[in-house]
Design a protein around this motif. Structure first.
Motif, PDB file in Angstrom:
ATOM      1  N   ASN A  32       0.791  -1.235   0.000  1.00 24.53           N
ATOM      2  CA  ASN A  32       0.000   0.000   0.000  1.00 24.53           C
ATOM      3  C   ASN A  32       0.823   1.284   0.000  1.00 24.53           C
ATOM      4  N   ASP A  33       2.112   1.187  -0.200  1.00 24.04           N
ATOM      5  CA  ASP A  33       2.960   2.354  -0.436  1.00 24.04           C
ATOM      6  C   ASP A  33       3.201   2.395  -1.942  1.00 24.04           C
ATOM      7  N   THR A  34       2.441   3.227  -2.644  1.00 21.07           N
ATOM      8  CA  THR A  34       2.491   3.245  -4.104  1.00 21.07           C
ATOM      9  C   THR A  34       3.502   4.271  -4.592  1.00 21.07           C
ATOM     10  N   ARG A  35       4.305   3.851  -5.552  1.00 19.61           N
ATOM     11  CA  ARG A  35       5.335   4.704  -6.133  1.00 19.61           C
ATOM     12  C   ARG A  35       5.187   4.709  -7.644  1.00 19.61           C
ATOM     13  N   VAL A  36       5.548   5.828  -8.259  1.00 16.78           N
ATOM     14  CA  VAL A  36       5.502   5.953  -9.712  1.00 16.78           C
ATOM     15  C   VAL A  36       6.882   6.375 -10.191  1.00 16.78           C
ATOM     16  N   TYR A  37       7.383   5.646 -11.182  1.00 16.18           N
ATOM     17  CA  TYR A  37       8.664   5.974 -11.804  1.00 16.18           C
ATOM     18  C   TYR A  37       8.417   6.226 -13.284  1.00 16.18           C
ATOM     19  N   THR A  38       9.086   7.239 -13.832  1.00 15.95           N
ATOM     20  CA  THR A  38       8.959   7.539 -15.259  1.00 15.95           C
ATOM     21  C   THR A  38      10.131   6.906 -16.000  1.00 15.95           C
ATOM     22  N   ALA A  39      10.210   7.161 -17.294  1.00 14.85           N
ATOM     23  CA  ALA A  39      11.298   6.623 -18.114  1.00 14.85           C
ATOM     24  C   ALA A  39      12.507   7.551 -18.146  1.00 14.85           C
ATOM     25  N   SER A  40      12.477   8.651 -17.396  1.00 11.21           N
ATOM     26  CA  SER A  40      13.650   9.535 -17.348  1.00 11.21           C
ATOM     27  C   SER A  40      14.796   8.800 -16.655  1.00 11.21           C
ATOM     28  N   SER A  41      16.013   9.167 -16.984  1.00 12.75           N
ATOM     29  CA  SER A  41      17.168   8.463 -16.425  1.00 12.75           C
ATOM     30  C   SER A  41      17.211   8.577 -14.898  1.00 12.75           C
ATOM     31  N   ASP A  42      16.904   9.734 -14.343  1.00 16.58           N
ATOM     32  CA  ASP A  42      16.921   9.900 -12.884  1.00 16.58           C
ATOM     33  C   ASP A  42      15.892   9.000 -12.208  1.00 16.58           C
ATOM     34  N   SER A  43      14.702   8.953 -12.779  1.00 18.12           N
ATOM     35  CA  SER A  43      13.641   8.129 -12.201  1.00 18.12           C
ATOM     36  C   SER A  43      13.965   6.640 -12.352  1.00 18.12           C
TER      37      SER A  43
END
Length: 189
Positions: A32-43
């Motif tokens: 229940n700890d939701t995280r979102v990562y993008t396709a950027s190099s940092d993420s």
């Protein structure tokens, strides 16, 4: 301890998979700890670092054939590093292994506990991501939540309903070892 992982992509054709599939985002739900990562190099670097150090189980629905090959390609191409997952449980792969057939996430969740995915046209992923990213994140979050519910059924040795049949999936290896250590080998036999 587990995290559910699900990616969203745009483009691509199956005869060149995973080439041509553009990673838009990766959703991760860790109890229940939701995280979102993008396709950027940092993420992607943050995601890679998390996966490198996470010792729990990464749970997917069709991750072996879709999510992980795309992440592997992106990690190599963008970060020049390998995808490293210590323990992976693919619910669809386990269903196929036990029954010899595939079923959609939507159907198995609807049959098993009466919940469905959000209606969605994947051909619009890129447009939605550019114009209203919160909507794609919401769609992804529903997938994470229902996949987590399926996995909790697996951990509880509860059946999954496939419409015309029922299957109890094997416990993940880490859970099996815990059960054996507790003196409960019957859980896996």
């Amino acid at each position: 301890k587990f995290c559910v992982l699900d990616i969203e992509t745009a483009g691509g054709v199956w005869n060149s998979f995973p080439d041509g599939f553009d990673l838009l985002m990766t959703g991760l739900d860790c109890e229940n700890d939701t995280r979102v990562y993008t396709a950027s190099s940092d993420s992607l670097e943050c995601l890679a670092n998390f996966l490198d150090t996470y010792e729990g189980t990464i749970v997917t629905f069709n991750g072996t054939s879709f999510d992980l090959p795309i992440l592997k390609q992106y990690f190599e191409k963008v970060l020049s590093r390998r995808l490293n997952i210590h323990d992976h449980y693919d619910i669809l792969r386990e269903i196929y292994s036990k029954t010899g057939r595939r079923i959609s996430l939507d159907k198995v969740c609807n049959y098993s506990f009466g919940e469905r995915k959000m209606p969605w046209d994947h051909r619009l992923n890129r447009q939605v991501w550019e114009e209203d990213p919160e909507l794609l994140i919401k769609y992804n979050r529903v997938d994470l939540e229902i996949t987590s519910k399926l996995y909790r059924r697996v951990l509880a040795n509860e059946p999954l309903f496939l419409g015309d049949s029922t299957v109890v999936l094997p416990l993940p290896q880490k859970q099996l070892h815990l059960n054996l250590f507790k003196g409960e080998p019957h859980e896996y036999q």
